[in-house]
Enzyme design. Structure first.
Site, mmCIF file in Angstrom:
data_model
loop_
_atom_site.group_PDB
_atom_site.id
_atom_site.type_symbol
_atom_site.label_atom_id
_atom_site.label_comp_id
_atom_site.label_asym_id
_atom_site.label_seq_id
_atom_site.Cartn_x
_atom_site.Cartn_y
_atom_site.Cartn_z
ATOM 1 N N CYS A 1 13.951 15.908 38.207
ATOM 2 C CA CYS A 1 15.310 15.309 37.458
ATOM 3 C C CYS A 1 15.280 16.066 36.015
ATOM 4 O O CYS A 1 16.333 16.904 36.031
ATOM 5 C CB CYS A 1 15.284 13.941 37.226
ATOM 6 S SG CYS A 1 15.605 13.096 38.952
ATOM 7 N N HIS A 2 14.509 15.993 35.367
ATOM 8 C CA HIS A 2 14.804 16.214 33.839
ATOM 9 C C HIS A 2 14.544 17.877 33.482
ATOM 10 O O HIS A 2 14.974 18.375 32.674
ATOM 11 C CB HIS A 2 14.066 15.474 32.935
ATOM 12 C CG HIS A 2 14.297 13.915 33.020
ATOM 13 N ND1 HIS A 2 15.530 13.564 32.761
ATOM 14 C CD2 HIS A 2 13.511 12.849 33.583
ATOM 15 C CE1 HIS A 2 15.585 12.387 33.029
ATOM 16 N NE2 HIS A 2 14.370 11.934 33.643
ATOM 17 N N ARG B 1 11.233 3.041 27.986
ATOM 18 C CA ARG B 1 12.037 3.854 28.859
ATOM 19 C C ARG B 1 11.236 4.386 29.879
ATOM 20 O O ARG B 1 11.789 4.661 30.834
ATOM 21 C CB ARG B 1 12.499 4.944 27.717
ATOM 22 C CG ARG B 1 13.484 5.932 28.314
ATOM 23 C CD ARG B 1 14.586 5.525 28.951
ATOM 24 N NE ARG B 1 14.538 5.190 30.431
ATOM 25 C CZ ARG B 1 15.697 5.276 31.334
ATOM 26 N NH1 ARG B 1 16.995 5.133 30.718
ATOM 27 N NH2 ARG B 1 15.605 5.090 32.379
ATOM 28 N N CYS C 1 -2.921 -0.688 11.705
ATOM 29 C CA CYS C 1 -2.613 -0.933 10.294
ATOM 30 C C CYS C 1 -2.819 -2.436 10.103
ATOM 31 O O CYS C 1 -3.330 -3.000 9.168
ATOM 32 C CB CYS C 1 -1.378 -0.227 9.679
ATOM 33 S SG CYS C 1 -1.642 0.422 8.194
ATOM 34 N N CYS D 1 11.950 4.311 33.914
ATOM 35 C CA CYS D 1 12.129 5.643 34.690
ATOM 36 C C CYS D 1 11.105 5.549 35.870
ATOM 37 O O CYS D 1 11.433 5.643 36.935
ATOM 38 C CB CYS D 1 11.776 6.628 34.129
ATOM 39 S SG CYS D 1 13.156 7.828 33.839
ATOM 40 N N CYS E 1 0.843 -0.984 0.052
ATOM 41 C CA CYS E 1 0.023 -0.035 -0.138
ATOM 42 C C CYS E 1 0.857 1.303 0.160
ATOM 43 O O CYS E 1 0.592 2.423 -0.667
ATOM 44 C CB CYS E 1 -0.945 -0.017 1.141
ATOM 45 S SG CYS E 1 -2.277 -1.005 1.240
ATOM 46 N N CYS F 1 8.945 13.193 37.182
ATOM 47 C CA CYS F 1 9.988 13.563 35.914
ATOM 48 C C CYS F 1 10.402 14.999 35.974
ATOM 49 O O CYS F 1 11.612 14.961 35.914
ATOM 50 C CB CYS F 1 9.109 13.272 34.675
ATOM 51 S SG CYS F 1 7.731 12.199 34.754
#
Lengths: 106, 276
Positions: B195-196, B233, B129, B237, B94, B192
């Site tokens: 830390c980030h 990931r 799909c 974490c 396709c 999150c």
């Protein structure tokens, strides 16, 4: 499906030291691990790697269970004449994997 | 592997105890002085991909397609792209040449799916799909096949700027992801962002804390010895802060993926990235 990536210079000068880099997909299962039911997971590694330059062996390596998955092996050889570099990985299970690359030496 | 930091912090250290009063005061001063820096989003000019925090050796591994182990998955994905499930068309049947049809697609995912009324990520798109067009069973999360196909599709957008999250219909989900990013959770009671956003560039045990821009997924982690998805990931974490990881494919996971991609908007896609 085992995939291999090889990097051989297409052209080199006679007498020049050339670097050949190889990378192959393989889990390198150590044989020391157990699954969630406690059953041992059998060893499944690539145990030998051989490089031949126009049929002559120029490099050989024995691989062991402590080697990480998807081993990256790189080595040097001297470009002597034009021809074929053949790389073979021999596995615990299944057929050996072979890749070839052509090199032109001027 | 993610258990290592707590073990190291938990071990008693007499020197640390005798200096604790000093460090307590110093930390208090630091908090007062830097208060305006806390819980602030990273400004556009200060954003850096995880690549910038790696050693030169790991950067070289990522940049050389013949040394980047993630390229093995891309090659694998290329074979799967052309491989038809029984009684169905292949992806190529396709979509044709992925280099043309898939260029830029990964840069806008997670994208809004009108049928579901919410965003879906690239893995979910591929599986939809499969189930709706190819009538094949969906691929399980983190299987070789799903990671390989995703890596192959995403690799077609390498170097293109991330555009995810710009669709108006998707705004509420970006905000939901942002709320999740800023929510403290787990036994360590960390968000999150702590830390980030607040402490990137510093060290956690021996590793640099990066800014958490998902620019190279699926990526090859040397720690995993394999390619893995952004959801994997995020789960590691979450486990690291001793919270219960969300299930693969959970709506909250996708919201968080979407927020992170929107947060990294404009940064170039690097799939397949290599990370330590």
């Amino acid at each position: 499906v085992t995939q291999a990536l090889v990097n051989v210079p297409a052209k080199a000068k006679r007498g020049e030291a050339i670097e050949i880099k190889t990378l192959i997909s393989h889990p390198m299962e150590t044989g020391y691990r157990h699954d969630t039911n406690g059953a041992p997971i059998p060893r499944d590694i690539i145990h030998t790697f051989v490089a031949r330059y126009n049929g002559e062996e120029v490099f050989r390596a024995d691989l062991h269970p402590a080697i990480a998955a998807n081993p990256f092996i790189t080595f040097f050889t001297v470009a002597t004449e034009s021809g074929v570099i053949e790389l073979t990985w021999t596995l615990d299970h299944g057929d050996p994997v072979t890749q070839t690359a052509n090199i032109t030496v001027e | 592997m993610t258990l290592a930091p707590l073990r190291e912090w938990g071990e008693g250290n007499p020197a640390a105890v005798s200096h604790s009063a000093f460090f307590g005061a110093a930390t208090f001063l630091m908090i007062v002085c830097c208060f305006n820096l806390f819980a602030a989003e990273i400004s556009q000019n200060d954003r850096r991909s995880g690549t910038a925090f790696m050693t030169r050796e790991t950067q070289a591994m990522q940049q050389d397609d013949r040394a980047n182990p993630g390229m093995l998955a891309v090659l694998d994905g290329e074979a799967l792209w052309k491989d038809a499930p029984p009684g169905a068309k292949s992806c190529a049947g396709c979509h044709g040449d992925a280099a043309a049809s898939m260029k830029g697609v990964a840069a806008r995912y997670p994208a809004f799916d009108p049928a579901r009324g919410r965003p879906i990520d690239l893995e979910q798109r591929i599986n939809l799909c499969r189930s709706e067009r190819q009538h094949a069973p969906p691929l399980s999360w983190e299987t070789r096949e799903l990671n390989a196909l995703t890596a192959y599709v995403a690799n077609q957008s390498r170097g293109m700027p991330i555009t995810a999250g710009t669709d108006e219909r998707i705004r509420p989900f970006v905000e939901a992801g942002r709320a999740l990013f800023n929510r403290r959770q787990g036994q360590l009671d960390l968000s999150c962002a702590q830390c980030h956003d607040d402490n990137w560039g510093k060290h956690l045990a021996g590793s640099v804390v990066p800014q958490a821009h998902p620019t190279g997924y699926p990526e090859y982690r040397l720690e995993w010895q394999s390619i893995g998805s952004l959801q994997r990931r995020l789960r590691s974490c979450t486990f690291g802060v001793r919270a219960e990881p969300l299930a693969y494919g959970a709506p909250e996971q996708v919201d968080l993926e979407l927020y992170l991609m929107w947060r990294a908007r404009g940064m170039p896609l690097e799939t397949p990235a290599v990370r330590p």
